[in-house]
Design an enzyme around this catalytic site. Structure first.
Site, PDB file in Angstrom:
ATOM      1  N   CYS A 121       0.876  -1.161   0.000  1.00  0.00           N
ATOM      2  CA  CYS A 121       0.000   0.000   0.000  1.00  0.00           C
ATOM      3  C   CYS A 121       0.918   1.217   0.000  1.00  0.00           C
ATOM      4  CB  CYS A 121      -0.980  -0.009   1.172  1.00  0.00           C
ATOM      5  SG  CYS A 121      -0.249   0.192   2.822  1.00  0.00           S
ATOM      6  N   HIS A 163      13.777 -14.592  13.292  1.00  0.00           N
ATOM      7  CA  HIS A 163      13.410 -14.540  14.706  1.00  0.00           C
ATOM      8  C   HIS A 163      11.913 -14.579  14.973  1.00  0.00           C
ATOM      9  CE1 HIS A 163      17.483 -12.683  16.114  1.00  0.00           C
ATOM     10  NE2 HIS A 163      17.628 -13.802  15.440  1.00  0.00           N
TER      11      HIS A 163
END
Length: 154
Positions: free
Chosen positions: A65, A98
């Site tokens: 966007c 992670h």
């Protein structure tokens, strides 16, 4: 890899660019739209792509966007989705390693196509490390009630 892809009007040009690149690399794409750069509401398309990831129909999603923020907010409302608004390849890598992020969001207003290519490429090739990070991803999954669907490291 099956990848859901979507945008709003402000991210349309970047979505179309990324779509061409990913298709040329042999990925199976599910383009949820839009089909033109006419003004649309980003929640519609971000939700559709995120639900494909949350259900397991797509392994990952790429959303765009104007800022990348709106589509990230929407995607993160969907159970099982962990979206990152990545500004550079390092952020995309760390979100995969992670956090086992399964959706990357991009700024159509701030990223050049070559920058988006580098971010998406790093996002797709980076594996989840597991270990202590798996415990944390499990804790995130508990928040939205999703079953832990962390990727297998490697």
């Amino acid at each position: 890899m099956v990848i859901a892809i979507g945008s709003d009007h402000a991210g349309f040009h970047l979505k179309e660019h990324v779509k061409r690149v990913l298709a040329s690399e042999g990925h199976e794409l599910i383009d949820v739209g839009p089909e033109s750069p006419e003004s649309v509401d980003y929640p519609t398309y971000a939700e559709q792509a995120a639900r494909l990831v949350g259900s397991g129909e797509a392994a990952r999603a790429v959303l765009a966007c104007g800022s990348g923020v709106g589509v990230a907010i929407v995607a993160n409302k969907v159970s099982g989705v962990r979206a990152v608004n990545a500004h550079d390849p390092g952020e995309a890598e760390m979100a995969r390693r992670h956090n086992d992020a399964n959706t990357v969001t991009l700024s159509g207003a701030r990223l050049a196509p070559v920058e988006a290519d580098a971010i998406v490429e790093r996002f797709l090739v980076t594996a989840f490390e597991g270990g202590r990070h798996a415990r944390r991803v499990s804790q995130i999954s508990e928040l939205d009630g999703s079953a832990v669907q962390a990727s297998v490291p490697g």
